[in-house]
Write a protein that holds these residues in place. Sequence first.
Motif, PDB file in Angstrom:
ATOM      1  N   PHE A 185       0.748  -1.340   0.112  1.00  0.00           N
ATOM      2  CA  PHE A 185       0.246   0.132   0.096  1.00  0.00           C
ATOM      3  C   PHE A 185       0.880   1.166  -0.089  1.00  0.00           C
ATOM      4  O   PHE A 185       0.386   2.167  -0.384  1.00  0.00           O
ATOM      5  CB  PHE A 185      -0.881   0.095   1.108  1.00  0.00           C
ATOM      6  CG  PHE A 185      -2.170  -0.824   1.000  1.00  0.00           C
ATOM      7  CD1 PHE A 185      -3.241  -0.421   0.445  1.00  0.00           C
ATOM      8  CD2 PHE A 185      -2.394  -2.248   1.417  1.00  0.00           C
ATOM      9  CE1 PHE A 185      -4.418  -1.193   0.281  1.00  0.00           C
ATOM     10  CE2 PHE A 185      -3.364  -2.895   1.170  1.00  0.00           C
ATOM     11  CZ  PHE A 185      -4.425  -2.545   0.690  1.00  0.00           C
ATOM     12  N   GLN A 186       2.088   1.218   0.511  1.00  0.00           N
ATOM     13  CA  GLN A 186       3.040   2.441   0.651  1.00  0.00           C
ATOM     14  C   GLN A 186       3.649   2.551  -0.751  1.00  0.00           C
ATOM     15  O   GLN A 186       3.969   3.896  -1.249  1.00  0.00           O
ATOM     16  CB  GLN A 186       4.212   2.085   1.549  1.00  0.00           C
ATOM     17  CG  GLN A 186       3.713   2.048   3.045  1.00  0.00           C
ATOM     18  CD  GLN A 186       4.647   1.952   3.999  1.00  0.00           C
ATOM     19  OE1 GLN A 186       5.298   0.847   3.888  1.00  0.00           O
ATOM     20  NE2 GLN A 186       4.617   2.150   5.357  1.00  0.00           N
ATOM     21  N   THR A 187       3.747   1.538  -1.792  1.00  0.00           N
ATOM     22  CA  THR A 187       4.418   1.686  -2.962  1.00  0.00           C
ATOM     23  C   THR A 187       3.281   1.547  -4.129  1.00  0.00           C
ATOM     24  O   THR A 187       3.818   1.975  -5.401  1.00  0.00           O
ATOM     25  CB  THR A 187       5.302   0.440  -3.221  1.00  0.00           C
ATOM     26  OG1 THR A 187       4.653  -0.666  -2.860  1.00  0.00           O
ATOM     27  CG2 THR A 187       6.511   0.727  -2.132  1.00  0.00           C
ATOM     28  N   LYS A 188       2.105   1.297  -3.999  1.00  0.00           N
ATOM     29  CA  LYS A 188       1.232   1.153  -5.147  1.00  0.00           C
ATOM     30  C   LYS A 188      -0.081   1.675  -5.035  1.00  0.00           C
ATOM     31  O   LYS A 188      -0.316   2.278  -3.962  1.00  0.00           O
ATOM     32  CB  LYS A 188       0.502  -0.434  -5.158  1.00  0.00           C
ATOM     33  CG  LYS A 188       1.884  -1.297  -5.620  1.00  0.00           C
ATOM     34  CD  LYS A 188       1.285  -2.898  -5.614  1.00  0.00           C
ATOM     35  CE  LYS A 188       2.330  -3.856  -6.213  1.00  0.00           C
ATOM     36  NZ  LYS A 188       3.474  -3.906  -5.281  1.00  0.00           N
ATOM     37  N   LYS A 189      -0.386   2.438  -6.064  1.00  0.00           N
ATOM     38  CA  LYS A 189      -1.637   3.393  -6.205  1.00  0.00           C
ATOM     39  C   LYS A 189      -2.862   2.523  -6.343  1.00  0.00           C
ATOM     40  O   LYS A 189      -3.408   2.584  -7.305  1.00  0.00           O
ATOM     41  CB  LYS A 189      -1.332   4.360  -7.396  1.00  0.00           C
ATOM     42  CG  LYS A 189      -0.235   5.360  -7.041  1.00  0.00           C
ATOM     43  CD  LYS A 189      -0.044   6.386  -8.192  1.00  0.00           C
ATOM     44  CE  LYS A 189       1.249   7.390  -7.998  1.00  0.00           C
ATOM     45  NZ  LYS A 189       1.202   8.393  -8.923  1.00  0.00           N
ATOM     46  N   PHE A 190      -3.282   2.037  -5.338  1.00  0.00           N
ATOM     47  CA  PHE A 190      -4.609   1.269  -5.383  1.00  0.00           C
ATOM     48  C   PHE A 190      -5.578   2.248  -5.211  1.00  0.00           C
ATOM     49  O   PHE A 190      -5.734   3.217  -4.695  1.00  0.00           O
ATOM     50  CB  PHE A 190      -4.736   0.478  -4.238  1.00  0.00           C
ATOM     51  CG  PHE A 190      -3.786  -0.701  -4.229  1.00  0.00           C
ATOM     52  CD1 PHE A 190      -3.843  -1.545  -4.972  1.00  0.00           C
ATOM     53  CD2 PHE A 190      -2.870  -0.753  -3.159  1.00  0.00           C
ATOM     54  CE1 PHE A 190      -3.008  -2.837  -5.074  1.00  0.00           C
ATOM     55  CE2 PHE A 190      -1.867  -1.903  -3.030  1.00  0.00           C
ATOM     56  CZ  PHE A 190      -2.288  -2.648  -4.059  1.00  0.00           C
ATOM     57  N   ASP A 191      -6.847   1.987  -6.100  1.00  0.00           N
ATOM     58  CA  ASP A 191      -7.979   2.716  -6.177  1.00  0.00           C
ATOM     59  C   ASP A 191      -9.187   2.416  -5.206  1.00  0.00           C
ATOM     60  O   ASP A 191      -9.724   3.085  -4.467  1.00  0.00           O
ATOM     61  CB  ASP A 191      -8.692   2.849  -7.555  1.00  0.00           C
ATOM     62  CG  ASP A 191      -7.605   3.648  -8.516  1.00  0.00           C
ATOM     63  OD1 ASP A 191      -7.683   4.746  -8.375  1.00  0.00           O
ATOM     64  OD2 ASP A 191      -7.214   3.052  -9.440  1.00  0.00           O
ATOM     65  N   TYR A 192      -8.959   1.070  -4.951  1.00  0.00           N
ATOM     66  CA  TYR A 192     -10.178   0.594  -3.850  1.00  0.00           C
ATOM     67  C   TYR A 192      -9.710  -0.902  -3.626  1.00  0.00           C
ATOM     68  O   TYR A 192      -8.714  -1.551  -3.986  1.00  0.00           O
ATOM     69  CB  TYR A 192     -11.587   0.236  -4.528  1.00  0.00           C
ATOM     70  CG  TYR A 192     -11.515  -0.778  -5.880  1.00  0.00           C
ATOM     71  CD1 TYR A 192     -12.456  -1.888  -5.663  1.00  0.00           C
ATOM     72  CD2 TYR A 192     -10.995  -0.403  -6.936  1.00  0.00           C
ATOM     73  CE1 TYR A 192     -12.482  -2.578  -6.693  1.00  0.00           C
ATOM     74  CE2 TYR A 192     -11.116  -1.243  -8.163  1.00  0.00           C
ATOM     75  CZ  TYR A 192     -11.660  -2.578  -7.967  1.00  0.00           C
ATOM     76  OH  TYR A 192     -12.011  -3.282  -9.085  1.00  0.00           O
ATOM     77  N   ILE A 193     -10.241  -1.150  -2.433  1.00  0.00           N
ATOM     78  CA  ILE A 193     -10.012  -2.603  -1.781  1.00  0.00           C
ATOM     79  C   ILE A 193     -11.398  -3.446  -1.923  1.00  0.00           C
ATOM     80  O   ILE A 193     -12.464  -3.121  -1.931  1.00  0.00           O
ATOM     81  CB  ILE A 193      -9.736  -2.489   0.028  1.00  0.00           C
ATOM     82  CG1 ILE A 193      -8.628  -1.697  -0.298  1.00  0.00           C
ATOM     83  CG2 ILE A 193      -9.547  -3.719   0.473  1.00  0.00           C
ATOM     84  CD1 ILE A 193      -8.243  -1.123   1.541  1.00  0.00           C
ATOM     85  N   ASN A 194     -11.055  -4.514  -2.376  1.00  0.00           N
ATOM     86  CA  ASN A 194     -12.225  -5.727  -2.431  1.00  0.00           C
ATOM     87  C   ASN A 194     -11.985  -6.901  -1.790  1.00  0.00           C
ATOM     88  O   ASN A 194     -10.832  -7.524  -2.306  1.00  0.00           O
ATOM     89  CB  ASN A 194     -12.766  -5.693  -3.904  1.00  0.00           C
ATOM     90  CG  ASN A 194     -14.145  -6.492  -3.943  1.00  0.00           C
ATOM     91  OD1 ASN A 194     -14.081  -7.255  -5.032  1.00  0.00           O
ATOM     92  ND2 ASN A 194     -14.947  -6.304  -3.127  1.00  0.00           N
ATOM     93  N   GLY A 195     -12.884  -7.736  -1.053  1.00  0.00           N
ATOM     94  CA  GLY A 195     -12.470  -8.955  -0.739  1.00  0.00           C
ATOM     95  C   GLY A 195     -13.434  -9.292   0.627  1.00  0.00           C
ATOM     96  O   GLY A 195     -14.339  -8.540   0.988  1.00  0.00           O
ATOM     97  N   TYR A 196     -12.806 -10.440   1.248  1.00  0.00           N
ATOM     98  CA  TYR A 196     -13.505 -11.050   2.288  1.00  0.00           C
ATOM     99  C   TYR A 196     -13.271 -10.087   3.507  1.00  0.00           C
ATOM    100  O   TYR A 196     -12.505  -9.815   4.021  1.00  0.00           O
ATOM    101  CB  TYR A 196     -12.887 -12.423   2.906  1.00  0.00           C
ATOM    102  CG  TYR A 196     -13.115 -13.670   1.671  1.00  0.00           C
ATOM    103  CD1 TYR A 196     -14.039 -13.422   0.432  1.00  0.00           C
ATOM    104  CD2 TYR A 196     -12.016 -14.465   1.484  1.00  0.00           C
ATOM    105  CE1 TYR A 196     -13.939 -14.261  -0.360  1.00  0.00           C
ATOM    106  CE2 TYR A 196     -12.208 -15.450   0.393  1.00  0.00           C
ATOM    107  CZ  TYR A 196     -13.085 -15.235  -0.482  1.00  0.00           C
ATOM    108  OH  TYR A 196     -13.225 -16.357  -1.537  1.00  0.00           O
ATOM    109  N   THR A 197     -14.557  -9.798   4.448  1.00  0.00           N
ATOM    110  CA  THR A 197     -14.750  -9.113   5.432  1.00  0.00           C
ATOM    111  C   THR A 197     -13.794  -9.545   6.485  1.00  0.00           C
ATOM    112  O   THR A 197     -13.105  -8.497   7.038  1.00  0.00           O
ATOM    113  CB  THR A 197     -16.182  -9.235   5.844  1.00  0.00           C
ATOM    114  OG1 THR A 197     -17.145  -9.042   5.009  1.00  0.00           O
ATOM    115  CG2 THR A 197     -16.484  -8.292   6.975  1.00  0.00           C
ATOM    116  N   SER A 198     -13.424 -10.720   6.929  1.00  0.00           N
ATOM    117  CA  SER A 198     -12.820 -11.001   8.054  1.00  0.00           C
ATOM    118  C   SER A 198     -11.496 -10.766   7.768  1.00  0.00           C
ATOM    119  O   SER A 198     -10.710 -10.369   8.710  1.00  0.00           O
ATOM    120  CB  SER A 198     -12.932 -12.618   8.281  1.00  0.00           C
ATOM    121  OG  SER A 198     -12.639 -13.511   7.315  1.00  0.00           O
TER     122      SER A 198
END
Length: 439
Positions: A185-198
């Motif tokens: 997350f410090q090095t990539k330009k993510f636009d959104y997070i998606n995945g399993y809640t837990s």
Amino acid sequence: MFPLFDLSLKINGFPMKEAKAELRKIVSFSEKEYSAFLENKKVEIVNFHLQNNPFYQELVGSNSTDWDDLPVLNKRTLQKPLLERLSNGYSPKNSYVNKTSGSSGDPFIFAKDKYSHALTWASVIYRFGWYGIDFNRSYQARFYGIPMDFIGNKKERFKDFLGRRFRFSIFDLSDEILEGFLKHFQTKKFDYINGYTSSIVLFAKFLQKKNIVLKDICPSLKVCIVTSEMLYDEDQILLKLQFGIPIINEYGASELDLIAFQNPLGEWQVNSETLFVEILDDTNRAVPNGTSGRIVITSLFNKAHPFIRYDIGDIGLLDEKSTLKKLILKKLIGRTNDIAILPSGKKSPGLTFYYVTKSIIEDDGNVKEFIIKQTKIDTFEIEYVSENELTAIQIQKIEDAITVYLENGLNFSFNRKEKLKRNKNGKLMQFISLIKEIK
């Protein structure tokens, strides 16, 4: 940027242009127009399967075909070889075929015709667009599992490339691994997070310990969309604090579609474009909005396989302010998964067992139900209902998969049962932790 995602769907034979056009048309309907559309689609899909699907013909038999008298299906009803359930003219080669996760303990293989599956994607694309997410351009931080075998792993990684996704494997969520997540997350330009809640909640708890807000180190983040498991209020508050972005709740089922998605007003809006959602009592009659009951869903477009009045295995209730076109899911009961704590200190979400239990999901309907219980830090019990007892070879295959996905040195027992115990809501959880370790 070249639209790789759209191209990949087109190459796989999904008519996205037509599906997107149909979805736009349905969305634009007035309440009156939608009411007529829904009644026509219900009659159309029932008549299609009565005329073209011997499996559904047998289920309905000579009974009344009035909507309220149609049989309510469930996963156990459908646990027959797929070829026995397909409509005339459809085969695994000209349909989309997949397996359910088995998170409810009732695994089976299903099919959708390609137009129906294209509509699924059109619906997902439309709703993610509410939050500025474009699957061709937006970069996803994906908290999901991944097959460990070479071919399956490479196939999934290639799909991630086409879908602009970076996958964080959730089989090991120890602090050391989560530290590696943080560096991405410090090095990539993510636009959104998606995945399993837990899995996402565990990452948020890790950030909380380090007093880090994710948006501060990854400013490109816009939204986090959680799925597959219950998102509790306290976890939603935690995620919002530690991520610094809106947290969106999604409810879906692989065999159907996206069922409900939190809209910009904060409402859990039901997908009424491709699905018809009912809340039924124990006599299979609809209950008034605001009253809890079984969530029963009809796929309005799937001609390859009948999902008509299909009991998904969850309990919920619709908001009193719902309209026919805009149904609001007020509450969902169930769909939670525990966390497995292993002797090494490794933490794995209960959905890890989806990948383990793939080993025993065969297209012969033998294994009907299963529960995996963690009774001690290193001991697990698998209770299952089946026509035939698992063979030594099958058990060895499961134990090998467990070693790959979890760790060595775990003890397992296999107990065949005539019936499995459900919770008070009738839900059969695939994984249950009986230990008191801190999660």
